[in-house]
Scaffold this active site. Structure first.
Site, short mmCIF file in Angstrom:
data_model
loop_
_atom_site.label_atom_id
_atom_site.label_comp_id
_atom_site.label_asym_id
_atom_site.label_seq_id
_atom_site.Cartn_x
_atom_site.Cartn_y
_atom_site.Cartn_z
N ASP A 8 33.11 36.77 31.72
CA ASP A 8 33.83 36.23 32.88
C ASP A 8 34.14 34.77 32.59
OD1 ASP A 8 33.35 38.69 33.93
OD2 ASP A 8 32.15 38.01 35.63
N ASP A 129 36.80 47.39 43.64
CA ASP A 129 35.68 46.52 43.96
C ASP A 129 35.35 46.68 45.43
OD1 ASP A 129 36.07 45.49 41.33
OD2 ASP A 129 37.66 44.20 42.12
#
Length: 248
Positions: A8, A129
């Protein structure tokens, strides 16, 4: 089952967030390319990259470093974060990215998403998500009234590469994967599923192995690899032994 090491990127660095909260950030490396090379050297067969700044900004921010990673590594890379138009999808694919992950616009603009999936069959993954079963968008900041099950059914006829399902409440927490929710999704979708969020140890991966026959493609692992509570080489070896029918 594929183990996807996660990178990330935020402010140019390799970080992990707690439950997607940008104020709860831990930096694990100043150079994402160095981290990517490390995971490849330890046996990773895929890499999962998220442009966190891009997810919050609504447009790719770290395209250059991600393109450099894809051109340097010999393993395939999947990328998500702020990809919300056809130009950015094409740009990433032309840069050597194997799979582009689309989340927010896939939900907000189904017609466009259908068109881009059809234009690049097997190259687009959908990011699902969720908080408490409801899909979140715009860098996980906004929770919709749409359930994961509803969206998965709508996407069943699209030529998707995979559904990437993240339980936001578990992401970055190392509290274990939401096996029940992942199994429920597998019963609904005809696409391969990649689980994400909560892996802390090899046991969290082993409990997912029975779902491989149901269509589970793999699991994304982040913080556990960076803290050392899970060793990538060992995890890959153990998973391969189990799937080949041999004992640990």
């Amino acid at each position: 089952m594929i183990i996807y090491p996660a990178i990330d990127i935020k402010n140019g660095k390799c970080v992990r967030l707690y439950q997607g909260d940008p104020s709860k950030e831990t930096v694990y490396g100043s150079d994402p390319l160095t981290v990517a090379r490390r995971w490849e050297s330890l046996g990773a067969t895929w890499l999962h990259i998220v442009d966190l700044d891009g997810a919050f900004a609504g447009r790719p921010v770290h395209y250059e470093v991600i393109a450099r990673i894809a051109s340097t590594l010999s393993i395939p890379v999947q990328v998500g974060g702020g990809i919300r138009n056809s130009e950015d999808v094409e740009k990433y694919l032309e840069a050597g990215i194997s799979r582009v992950i689309v989340g927010t616009r896939a939900l907000k603009d189904p017609e466009w998403f259908s068109q881009v999936c059809t234009a690049y069959p097997g190259r687009i993954a959908a990011g699902l998500d969720a908080r408490n079963g409801f899909v979140a968008v715009k860098g996980w900041k906004n929770v919709t009234s749409v359930t994961v099950a509803e969206v998965a059914r709508i996407w069943n006829d699209l030529p998707l590469a995979a559904l990437i399902y993240t339980d936001i409440a578990r992401d970055g927490t190392q509290r274990g994967v939401n096996v029940k929710a992942t199994e429920s999704l597998l019963k609904i979708t005809r696409h391969p599923v990649i689980a994400s969020g909560g892996v802390a140890s090899i046991e969290d991966i082993l409990v997912l192995l029975p779902l491989v026959k149901e269509g589970l493609n793999g699991v994304i692992v982040g913080r556990a690899l960076y803290t050392g509570s899970l060793k990538l080489e060992e995890a890959i070896r153990i998973v391969n032994y189990h799937l080949s029918g041999r004992e640990r």
